[in-house]
Design a protein around this motif. Structure first.
Motif, PDB file in Angstrom:
ATOM      1  N   TYR A   1     -24.533 -21.575  32.624  1.00 43.43           N
ATOM      2  CA  TYR A   1     -23.044 -21.662  32.587  1.00 43.43           C
ATOM      3  C   TYR A   1     -22.864 -23.294  32.552  1.00 43.43           C
ATOM      4  O   TYR A   1     -23.247 -23.954  32.654  1.00 43.43           O
TER       5      TYR A   1
ATOM      6  N   LYS B   1     -19.827 -19.435  25.489  1.00 43.33           N
ATOM      7  CA  LYS B   1     -18.494 -19.359  25.284  1.00 43.33           C
ATOM      8  C   LYS B   1     -18.047 -18.753  24.041  1.00 43.33           C
ATOM      9  O   LYS B   1     -16.967 -18.541  23.675  1.00 43.33           O
TER      10      LYS B   1
ATOM     11  N   GLU C   1     -17.999 -13.934  27.152  1.00 46.79           N
ATOM     12  CA  GLU C   1     -17.583 -13.975  28.526  1.00 46.79           C
ATOM     13  C   GLU C   1     -18.752 -13.915  29.560  1.00 46.79           C
ATOM     14  O   GLU C   1     -19.758 -13.346  29.293  1.00 46.79           O
TER      15      GLU C   1
ATOM     16  N   GLU D   1     -16.150 -14.640  35.643  1.00 45.64           N
ATOM     17  CA  GLU D   1     -14.614 -14.498  34.955  1.00 45.64           C
ATOM     18  C   GLU D   1     -13.928 -13.265  35.388  1.00 45.64           C
ATOM     19  O   GLU D   1     -12.897 -13.290  35.316  1.00 45.64           O
ATOM     20  N   LYS D   2     -14.605 -12.163  35.838  1.00 40.96           N
ATOM     21  CA  LYS D   2     -14.114 -11.075  36.071  1.00 40.96           C
ATOM     22  C   LYS D   2     -13.680 -10.871  37.643  1.00 40.96           C
ATOM     23  O   LYS D   2     -13.243 -10.205  38.169  1.00 40.96           O
TER      24      LYS D   2
ATOM     25  N   SER E   1      -9.575 -14.354  42.115  1.00 40.99           N
ATOM     26  CA  SER E   1      -9.547 -15.868  42.303  1.00 40.99           C
ATOM     27  C   SER E   1      -9.966 -16.422  43.548  1.00 40.99           C
ATOM     28  O   SER E   1     -10.578 -17.583  43.679  1.00 40.99           O
TER      29      SER E   1
ATOM     30  N   ARG F   1     -13.687 -16.599  43.099  1.00 40.54           N
ATOM     31  CA  ARG F   1     -13.913 -17.809  42.175  1.00 40.54           C
ATOM     32  C   ARG F   1     -14.020 -18.963  42.753  1.00 40.54           C
ATOM     33  O   ARG F   1     -14.577 -19.764  42.371  1.00 40.54           O
TER      34      ARG F   1
END
Ligand code: ZN
Length: 180
Positions: free
Chosen positions: A9, A15, A145, A149-150, A153, A156
């Protein structure tokens, strides 16, 4: 064969949108062997080429270590394209590039996939269950991806510290990580 370090990451290669493969030459054959070895050593069930720093549309999948998938042989998937999807399921995912993080993610249940195999032969096949899930996760890697990211919020936000630590190179794993 060789064990390749796994990018984590925050690394730029994760990316990028990976490039399609035009033919499977000796270099790619060797990369495929090395990816299988790297994945096995890390106890992974899927690995995409960008995770070992090579931005091309290639993944290896081997779910045969999972009891109910024993009959499914290891697969090499090149230039994959999802033609159709059916249903939606919630399933827990992890990622060798995000050590220690596991979260539930919604994705289509069944996929119809067009891809090329190790002999660069075109195939169209339908996948469901765990193998469908792994292919979709790895396909995301080819598009730059990551599964985190899925997430919603709130989740996350909860993971932020952990992800920042991985970005700084503080992740620990029982396999070789690429240097930051
Ligand atoms: Zn992953």
């Amino acid at each position: 064969m060789a064990i390749l370090p796994i990018y984590t990451y925050g690394d730029a290669v994760l990316k990028k949108v990976a490039k399609p493969i035009k033919k499977v030459d000796d270099k790619i054959q060797k990369l495929i062997d090395d990816m299988f070895e790297t994945m096995a050593q890390a106890n992974g069930i899927g690995l995409a080429a960008p995770q070992v720093g090579v931005s091309i549309r290639l993944m290896v999948v081997d779910v045969s270590c999972v009891k109910e998938c024993k009959h499914i042989p290891p697969m090499v998937i090149i230039n994959p394209q999802i033609l159709e999807t059916k249903g939606e399921v919630l399933m827990e995912e992890g990622c060798l590039s995000i050590p220690g993080v596991r979260e539930e993610v919604w994705r289509p249940e069944i996929i119809k996939l067009k891809y090329r195999d190790r002999d660069f032969k075109e195939r169209i096949e339908e996948f469901d269950g765990l193998v469908s899930r792994v292919i979709q996760h790895e396909l995301d890697h080819l598009n730059g991806e990551l599964f985190v990211e899925k997430l919603d919020s709130k989740t996350r936000r909860e993971l932020k510290e952990e992800l920042e630590a991985i970005k700084r190179g503080e992740a620990e794993a029982a396999y070789v990580l690429a240097e930051k």
